[in-house]
Design an enzyme around this catalytic site. Sequence first.
Site, PDB file in Angstrom:
ATOM      1  N   TYR A   5       7.608  -4.178 -17.385  1.00 29.68           N
ATOM      2  CA  TYR A   5       8.092  -4.684 -16.087  1.00 29.68           C
ATOM      3  C   TYR A   5       9.436  -5.412 -16.196  1.00 29.68           C
ATOM      4  O   TYR A   5       9.738  -6.247 -15.347  1.00 29.68           O
ATOM      5  CB  TYR A   5       7.043  -5.620 -15.487  1.00 29.68           C
ATOM      6  CG  TYR A   5       5.864  -4.902 -14.840  1.00 29.68           C
ATOM      7  CD1 TYR A   5       6.067  -3.906 -13.877  1.00 29.68           C
ATOM      8  CD2 TYR A   5       4.564  -5.226 -15.179  1.00 29.68           C
ATOM      9  CE1 TYR A   5       4.990  -3.254 -13.276  1.00 29.68           C
ATOM     10  CE2 TYR A   5       3.477  -4.575 -14.571  1.00 29.68           C
ATOM     11  CZ  TYR A   5       3.701  -3.601 -13.618  1.00 29.68           C
ATOM     12  OH  TYR A   5       2.642  -2.973 -13.016  1.00 29.68           O
TER      13      TYR A   5
ATOM     14  N   GLU B  38       8.973   4.753 -19.878  1.00 32.32           N
ATOM     15  CA  GLU B  38       7.601   4.245 -19.893  1.00 32.32           C
ATOM     16  C   GLU B  38       6.689   5.078 -20.802  1.00 32.32           C
ATOM     17  O   GLU B  38       5.858   4.527 -21.533  1.00 32.32           O
ATOM     18  CB  GLU B  38       7.046   4.239 -18.467  1.00 32.32           C
ATOM     19  CG  GLU B  38       7.762   3.215 -17.586  1.00 32.32           C
ATOM     20  CD  GLU B  38       7.275   3.209 -16.140  1.00 32.32           C
ATOM     21  OE1 GLU B  38       7.673   2.298 -15.401  1.00 32.32           O
ATOM     22  OE2 GLU B  38       6.518   4.121 -15.739  1.00 32.32           O
TER      23      GLU B  38
ATOM     24  N   LYS C 118      -5.016   0.071 -13.812  1.00 28.65           N
ATOM     25  CA  LYS C 118      -4.870  -1.348 -14.130  1.00 28.65           C
ATOM     26  C   LYS C 118      -6.240  -2.023 -14.263  1.00 28.65           C
ATOM     27  O   LYS C 118      -7.272  -1.435 -13.868  1.00 28.65           O
ATOM     28  CB  LYS C 118      -4.025  -2.008 -13.029  1.00 28.65           C
ATOM     29  CG  LYS C 118      -2.588  -1.469 -12.936  1.00 28.65           C
ATOM     30  CD  LYS C 118      -1.805  -2.137 -11.805  1.00 28.65           C
ATOM     31  CE  LYS C 118      -0.379  -1.629 -11.712  1.00 28.65           C
ATOM     32  NZ  LYS C 118       0.383  -2.303 -10.614  1.00 28.65           N
TER      33      LYS C 118
ATOM     34  N   HIS D 212      -0.580   2.055 -11.702  1.00 30.86           N
ATOM     35  CA  HIS D 212       0.871   2.150 -11.840  1.00 30.86           C
ATOM     36  C   HIS D 212       1.234   3.626 -11.896  1.00 30.86           C
ATOM     37  O   HIS D 212       0.482   4.425 -12.450  1.00 30.86           O
ATOM     38  CB  HIS D 212       1.341   1.477 -13.135  1.00 30.86           C
ATOM     39  CG  HIS D 212       2.769   1.814 -13.467  1.00 30.86           C
ATOM     40  ND1 HIS D 212       3.829   1.175 -12.874  1.00 30.86           N
ATOM     41  CD2 HIS D 212       3.302   2.774 -14.272  1.00 30.86           C
ATOM     42  CE1 HIS D 212       4.963   1.710 -13.305  1.00 30.86           C
ATOM     43  NE2 HIS D 212       4.668   2.684 -14.166  1.00 30.86           N
TER      44      HIS D 212
ATOM     45  N   ASN E 108      -2.926  -3.586  -7.057  1.00 30.47           N
ATOM     46  CA  ASN E 108      -2.818  -2.262  -6.440  1.00 30.47           C
ATOM     47  C   ASN E 108      -3.347  -1.126  -7.323  1.00 30.47           C
ATOM     48  O   ASN E 108      -2.973   0.024  -7.157  1.00 30.47           O
ATOM     49  CB  ASN E 108      -1.396  -2.016  -5.928  1.00 30.47           C
ATOM     50  CG  ASN E 108      -0.359  -2.144  -7.023  1.00 30.47           C
ATOM     51  OD1 ASN E 108      -0.704  -2.206  -8.198  1.00 30.47           O
ATOM     52  ND2 ASN E 108       0.902  -2.164  -6.636  1.00 30.47           N
TER      53      ASN E 108
HETATM   54  P1  DAT Z   1       5.479   0.148  -7.845  1.00 30.55           P
HETATM   55  O1  DAT Z   1       4.335  -0.314  -8.713  1.00 30.55           O
HETATM   56  O2  DAT Z   1       5.006   0.748  -6.559  1.00 30.55           O
HETATM   57  O3  DAT Z   1       6.444   1.041  -8.589  1.00 30.55           O
HETATM   58  P2  DAT Z   1       7.431  -1.987  -8.176  1.00 30.55           P
HETATM   59  O4  DAT Z   1       7.923  -1.234  -9.357  1.00 30.55           O
HETATM   60  O5  DAT Z   1       8.427  -2.412  -7.161  1.00 30.55           O
HETATM   61  O6  DAT Z   1       6.284  -1.161  -7.405  1.00 30.55           O
HETATM   62  O7  DAT Z   1       6.654  -3.305  -8.647  1.00 30.55           O
HETATM   63  C1  DAT Z   1       5.793  -3.271  -9.760  1.00 30.55           C
HETATM   64  C2  DAT Z   1       4.559  -4.088  -9.443  1.00 30.55           C
HETATM   65  O8  DAT Z   1       4.909  -5.435  -9.137  1.00 30.55           O
HETATM   66  C3  DAT Z   1       3.792  -3.601  -8.221  1.00 30.55           C
HETATM   67  O9  DAT Z   1       2.896  -2.557  -8.527  1.00 30.55           O
HETATM   68  C4  DAT Z   1       3.082  -4.849  -7.772  1.00 30.55           C
HETATM   69  C5  DAT Z   1       4.047  -5.951  -8.128  1.00 30.55           C
HETATM   70  N1  DAT Z   1       4.848  -6.345  -6.971  1.00 30.55           N
HETATM   71  C6  DAT Z   1       5.920  -5.688  -6.459  1.00 30.55           C
HETATM   72  N2  DAT Z   1       6.417  -6.313  -5.383  1.00 30.55           N
HETATM   73  C7  DAT Z   1       5.631  -7.411  -5.212  1.00 30.55           C
HETATM   74  C8  DAT Z   1       5.619  -8.490  -4.261  1.00 30.55           C
HETATM   75  N3  DAT Z   1       6.532  -8.583  -3.288  1.00 30.55           N
HETATM   76  N4  DAT Z   1       4.649  -9.427  -4.392  1.00 30.55           N
HETATM   77  C9  DAT Z   1       3.730  -9.362  -5.371  1.00 30.55           C
HETATM   78  N5  DAT Z   1       3.689  -8.372  -6.303  1.00 30.55           N
HETATM   79  C10 DAT Z   1       4.630  -7.418  -6.215  1.00 30.55           C
HETATM   80 MG    MG Z   2       7.745   0.669 -10.119  1.00 33.88          MG
END
Ligand code: DAT
Ligand code: MG
Length: 171
Positions: free
Chosen positions: A52, A140, A12, A129, A126
């Site tokens: 997303y 994806e 990212k 991805h 973070n």
């Molecule tokens: P991951 O990236 O571990 O698969 P995810 O698919 O649940 O996690 O969410 C996608 C992204 O959205 C994640 O990398 C960061 C953001 N995100 C997820 N939960 C969040 C939260 N509670 N607050 C802020 N950003 C969040």
């Molecule tokens: Mg995810």
Amino acid sequence: METFEQTLVLIKPDGLKKSLTGNILTKLSESKLEIAGAKVIRVSKALAEEHYYELKDKPFFEELLTYIQGKLHGEHYERVLALVYTGEDAIKRVRQIAGATNPEDADPTTIRGAYGRITTKGVYENVIHASSNPEEAEREIKLWFEPQEIVYDLYPKEEKVLNNVKKLVWK
Ligand code: DAT
Ligand code: MG
């Protein structure tokens, strides 16, 4: 039993801005997986939304789109590095090395634990991805890559003629 899989990884904009590409690729190489595709790409709002779409009702959705487009990190970093990793248990292996979604919860030896942060606005920066299951990986990879950009025949494809030019597209 182990299964041959493929998974999408995105470094990212924060990962690029912090000059972490080398560290991240080195860390991911612990997985013994293979890189089957790689490119730098500017992320449009449409691509960000599509990527997303499952999170569209979350309160952080708009901030997440801004983040993945690089709009929190200055014009120069409006880009991501997209990679396809293939090999045994690719999805789980990459997720393990990536660490938990929330960088504060992530094990400090993982990529997210070592390099991630939560901004004062609550964005989980973070760093990478990683797809979380085979269906998501397929969706994806097809979203981010064209068939000829990957060195393996991962999914069915077909030839389309566009403006008299033949092109391979995902079926
Ligand atoms: P991951 O990236 O571990 O698969 P995810 O698919 O649940 O996690 O969410 C996608 C992204 O959205 C994640 O990398 C960061 C953001 N995100 C997820 N939960 C969040 C939260 N509670 N607050 C802020 N950003 C969040
Ligand atoms: Mg995810």
